[in-house]
Every structure is written in structure tokens, then in C-alpha cells.
Design a protein around this motif. Structure first.
Motif, PDB file in Angstrom:
ATOM      1  N   LEU A 100       0.815  -1.033   0.350  1.00  0.00           N
ATOM      2  CA  LEU A 100       0.192  -0.222   0.052  1.00  0.00           C
ATOM      3  C   LEU A 100       1.002   0.946   0.215  1.00  0.00           C
ATOM      4  CD1 LEU A 100      -2.802  -1.210   2.711  1.00  0.00           C
ATOM      5  CD2 LEU A 100      -3.122  -1.095   0.761  1.00  0.00           C
ATOM      6  N   HIS A 101       0.176   2.740  -0.533  1.00  0.00           N
ATOM      7  CA  HIS A 101       1.083   3.578  -0.765  1.00  0.00           C
ATOM      8  C   HIS A 101       0.082   4.845  -0.410  1.00  0.00           C
ATOM      9  CE1 HIS A 101       3.663   1.422  -2.891  1.00  0.00           C
ATOM     10  NE2 HIS A 101       2.979   1.133  -3.854  1.00  0.00           N
ATOM     11  N   VAL A 102       0.891   6.158   0.352  1.00  0.00           N
ATOM     12  CA  VAL A 102       0.366   7.093   1.210  1.00  0.00           C
ATOM     13  C   VAL A 102      -1.032   7.269   0.086  1.00  0.00           C
ATOM     14  CG1 VAL A 102       0.063   9.250   1.417  1.00  0.00           C
ATOM     15  CG2 VAL A 102       2.428   7.882   2.087  1.00  0.00           C
ATOM     16  N   GLY A 103      -2.381   7.696   0.890  1.00  0.00           N
ATOM     17  CA  GLY A 103      -2.712   8.160   0.067  1.00  0.00           C
ATOM     18  C   GLY A 103      -4.129   7.333  -0.873  1.00  0.00           C
ATOM     19  N   GLU A 104      -3.875   6.030  -0.418  1.00  0.00           N
ATOM     20  CA  GLU A 104      -4.216   5.195  -1.398  1.00  0.00           C
ATOM     21  C   GLU A 104      -5.909   4.718  -0.656  1.00  0.00           C
ATOM     22  OE1 GLU A 104      -1.752   2.229  -4.494  1.00  0.00           O
ATOM     23  OE2 GLU A 104      -1.870   1.499  -2.066  1.00  0.00           O
ATOM     24  N   LEU A 118      -7.547  -1.178   9.861  1.00  0.00           N
ATOM     25  CA  LEU A 118      -6.422  -0.193  10.663  1.00  0.00           C
ATOM     26  C   LEU A 118      -5.101  -0.229  10.484  1.00  0.00           C
ATOM     27  CD1 LEU A 118      -7.739  -0.746  14.546  1.00  0.00           C
ATOM     28  CD2 LEU A 118      -8.491   0.775  12.853  1.00  0.00           C
ATOM     29  N   LEU A 119      -4.402  -1.804  10.054  1.00  0.00           N
ATOM     30  CA  LEU A 119      -3.071  -1.236  10.253  1.00  0.00           C
ATOM     31  C   LEU A 119      -3.184  -0.263   8.181  1.00  0.00           C
ATOM     32  CD1 LEU A 119      -2.068  -4.670  10.645  1.00  0.00           C
ATOM     33  CD2 LEU A 119      -0.824  -3.176  11.505  1.00  0.00           C
ATOM     34  N   SER A 120      -3.876  -0.555   7.292  1.00  0.00           N
ATOM     35  CA  SER A 120      -3.831  -0.384   6.559  1.00  0.00           C
ATOM     36  C   SER A 120      -4.242   1.571   6.201  1.00  0.00           C
ATOM     37  CB  SER A 120      -4.792  -0.687   5.567  1.00  0.00           C
ATOM     38  OG  SER A 120      -4.891  -2.151   4.844  1.00  0.00           O
ATOM     39  N   ALA A 121      -5.285   1.951   7.028  1.00  0.00           N
ATOM     40  CA  ALA A 121      -5.532   3.279   7.096  1.00  0.00           C
ATOM     41  C   ALA A 121      -4.278   3.921   8.098  1.00  0.00           C
ATOM     42  CB  ALA A 121      -6.615   3.324   8.569  1.00  0.00           C
ATOM     43  N   ARG A 122      -2.967   3.151   8.377  1.00  0.00           N
ATOM     44  CA  ARG A 122      -2.097   3.364   9.317  1.00  0.00           C
ATOM     45  C   ARG A 122      -1.255   3.575   7.763  1.00  0.00           C
ATOM     46  NH1 ARG A 122       0.607  -0.123  13.581  1.00  0.00           N
ATOM     47  NH2 ARG A 122      -0.234   0.396  15.347  1.00  0.00           N
ATOM     48  N   ARG A 123      -1.142   3.454   7.072  1.00  0.00           N
ATOM     49  CA  ARG A 123      -0.308   2.915   5.742  1.00  0.00           C
ATOM     50  C   ARG A 123      -0.450   4.001   4.661  1.00  0.00           C
ATOM     51  NH1 ARG A 123       2.835  -1.347   3.585  1.00  0.00           N
ATOM     52  NH2 ARG A 123       2.037  -3.066   5.612  1.00  0.00           N
ATOM     53  N   VAL A 124      -1.729   4.021   4.692  1.00  0.00           N
ATOM     54  CA  VAL A 124      -2.524   5.354   3.279  1.00  0.00           C
ATOM     55  C   VAL A 124      -2.283   6.638   4.079  1.00  0.00           C
ATOM     56  CG1 VAL A 124      -3.125   3.269   2.594  1.00  0.00           C
ATOM     57  CG2 VAL A 124      -5.037   4.928   4.065  1.00  0.00           C
ATOM     58  N   PRO A 126      -3.138  10.433   5.950  1.00  0.00           N
ATOM     59  CA  PRO A 126      -5.072  10.714   6.588  1.00  0.00           C
ATOM     60  C   PRO A 126      -5.069  11.131   4.908  1.00  0.00           C
ATOM     61  CG  PRO A 126      -2.422  11.962   7.799  1.00  0.00           C
ATOM     62  CD  PRO A 126      -2.603  10.284   6.904  1.00  0.00           C
ATOM     63  N   SER A 127      -4.363  10.630   3.826  1.00  0.00           N
ATOM     64  CA  SER A 127      -5.049  11.211   2.784  1.00  0.00           C
ATOM     65  C   SER A 127      -5.076   9.939   1.928  1.00  0.00           C
ATOM     66  CB  SER A 127      -3.779  11.521   1.690  1.00  0.00           C
ATOM     67  OG  SER A 127      -3.041  10.887   2.107  1.00  0.00           O
TER      68      SER A 127
END
Ligand SMILES: C[S@@+](CC[C@H](N)C(=O)[O-])C[C@H]1O[C@@H](n2cnc3c(N)ncnc32)[C@H](O)[C@@H]1O
Length: 276
Positions: A100-104, A118-124, A126-127
Motif C-alpha cells: 500500500l501507498h500513501v493516499g490510496e 487499521l493497519l491499512s489506514a496507518r499505511r495510507v 490521512p490522505s
């Protein structure tokens, strides 16, 4: 599969995972979410039998126990609510697969207690945004409480079936899922729905239980229960054919851990072509 059979199986799955969620929501000594998941009835975990009930006995218990060990990298779940980690019932680490990348925007099919959302939310960040879809009310209650505990503002848990996703067409960049597609009574519908909600060029990064191609449906049923993630497992060839029929490209199914003879934790990857 008849409508009656599929309705019965879906209700069996829902009841099993409702009980697993309750084991975390209303803790009792010796009863864990994993214990409930692998027990044939759940009832023997309600007393003091605890691990002796859960760790031994059926092939399903052994298999799911094997699928569930050491899924996350050291430190990866640090800082998550304990209740999210306790409710982890997956058979892999879809985040490690999905890159995963920021903003996705990410969608987790069968999000359970919410650990991978929750882990995905951290990884992507706030954007970005992470959605979870689950059909079991008790799991949604647990996941939403975990999101509040984690202070995660970029997540939403939606009630729904993964065969008819409650999201618009082309609304996410990545679909993840952890040990859920085997539980579906209509796998072609799940694969078609993943394709529909992905943007062109979007991808899937899934972990699931997958059977070797020589395992007949009867072999899989003999190895363990449907609600215990065994009997409903697709074979590798069935997965690849299904992804192809749904329109995906570049599909791969890679076995990681053999947890029972002929049955593996597996990583499934594919992309939705950028142009039709
Ligand atoms: C084995 S648990 C995995 C939960 C989570 N992915 C994890 O890794 O902890 C399966 C979850 O999928 C949900 N589920 C099973 N079949 C489903 C379906 N057809 N539609 C929506 N949710 C489903 C169950 O309610 C349960 O929360």
C-alpha cells in the motif's frame, strides 16, 4: 449449491464469527476468538477446557491453528488496540501482499475485528482511506470500537455481503482480504464485485486458504468444516480461472504455508487492466 444450502452455510458462518467477536467483546476465562473459530460447536470453549479443546481434535482445528500463526511482522501491530489483535482470525498478512501507498483507498473484504483495516489506514495515511465490509453485526461493533480506540479518522466499517459490496463502481485502488473468500457461498460474485469496485489499474492483494488442484470438493469437505475455512476453499486452478473470468490480468496464486495435507495459506494477486 441450492439456495437453501447456501443460506444455511452463510448463517453457520455468521453465527461462528458472531461468537468469535463476542469472545473479545465479552471476555470469559479460557475463551478466545481463535478458540471459538476452530471449535466445531464453540460450546466446549465456554468452560475451562480452553486450549485443550481448541488445540486438538479435528483436522480443521489443526489446520486453522496452523494458518493463524505469526501472521504479522514483529512490531507491525504495536499500538493497535489489544481487542483488534485478539480478534485476528486471518491466515496471512494481506498488507505485506498489497504494498500500500500513501493516499490510496483500500477495501478489506470480511474485515472482522478490523486489524487489517487499521493497519491499512496507518499505511495510507490521512490522505488515504480504508473501508471494511463485514456481514456480522458483532464483528462490526467490535471493529468500530477498535477504530474509536485507535483514534483512526480515515476508516469506515460497512455492513454488507462481499457478494454485493455496498460501494460504488471504481471507488477503491486496492482490495485486500484475509481468509474470507473461502467462506463465500458465491465466489464468482465476490470476484466480479472486487473487479467492479476497483478503479482501472487497481489491484488485489489477498490471503486465503487454497487447495491443491488434485483435492476434490469431497477431499476438501473431509479435511474440515466450511465455517472453519477448509471445505469452501478454492483450488489454485479454480482461483486463477475465476479471476480470469472476472476480467483480472496477471493473476497469481502462491502457496505460503501448508497447514493441512493439500491445503495452504496462499497469496493471491491480480490487477484490473487500466484499459478495457
Ligand atoms: C476468518 S474471519 C477473518 C476476519 C479478518 N479478515 C481477520 O483477518 O481477522 C471471517 C470474517 O469474514 C466475515 N464474512 C464471512 N463471509 C462473509 C460474507 N459473505 N460477506 C461479508 N462478510 C463475511 C465474517 O463475519 C468474519 O468477520
Amino acid at each position: 449449491m441450492s439456495d437453501e444450502t447456501s443460506t444455511g452455510l452463510r448463517e453457520e458462518v455468521r453465527a461462528r464469527y458472531a461468537e468469535a467477536a463476542r469472545a473479545v467483546l465479552e471476555p470469559r476465562p479460557g475463551v478466545t476468538a481463535q478458540c471459538v473459530e476452530i471449535s466445531a460447536t464453540g460450546s466446549c470453549c465456554g468452560g475451562s477446557a480452553g486450549d485443550s479443546c481448541c488445540g486438538a481434535g479435528s483436522a480443521a482445528a489443526e489446520a486453522v491453528g496452523g494458518f493463524s500463526e505469526n501472521l504479522y511482522r514483529e512490531g507491525e501491530t504495536d499500538g493497535l488496540p489489544e481487542e483488534a489483535v485478539l480478534a485476528s482470525l486471518g491466515c496471512g498478512n494481506p498488507l505485506a501482499v498489497a504494498d500500500l501507498h500513501v493516499g490510496e483507498r483500500v477495501l478489506d473484504l470480511g474485515s472482522g475485528g478490523g486489524i487489517d483495516v487499521l493497519l491499512s489506514a496507518r499505511r495510507v495515511g490521512p490522505s488515504g482511506f480504508a473501508y471494511g465490509v463485514d456481514m456480522t453485526d458483532e464483528m462490526l461493533t467490535l471493529a468500530r470500537a477498535n477504530a474509536a480506540r485507535a483514534g483512526a479518522g480515515n476508516v469506515e466499517f460497512l455492513k454488507g455481503q462481499i457478494e454485493a459490496l455496498p460501494l460504488p463502481d471504481a471507488s477503491v485502488d486496492v482490495v485486500i482480504s484475509n481468509c474470507v473468500i473461502n467462506l463465500s457461498v458465491d465466489k464468482p460474485a465476490v470476484l466480479a464485485e472486487m473487479f467492479r469496485v476497483l478503479v482501472p489499474g487497481g489491484r488485489i492483494g489477498i490471503t486465503d486458504v487454497v487447495a491443491e488442484d488434485h483435492m476434490s470438493p469431497a477431499d476438501r469437505a473431509a479435511a474440515g468444516s466450511y465455517a472453519g475455512c477448509i471445505a469452501g476453499a478454492l483450488s489454485r486452478a479454480e482461483y486463477l480461472d475465476g479471476l480470469d473470468a472476472a476480467g483480472f490480468a496477471g493473476a497469481s496464486v502462491t502457496f505460503t504455508t501448508e497447514a493441512a495435507p493439500g491445503l495452504h495459506s496462499a497469496i493471491i494477486r491480480a490487477v484490473k487492466p487500466a484499459t478495457a
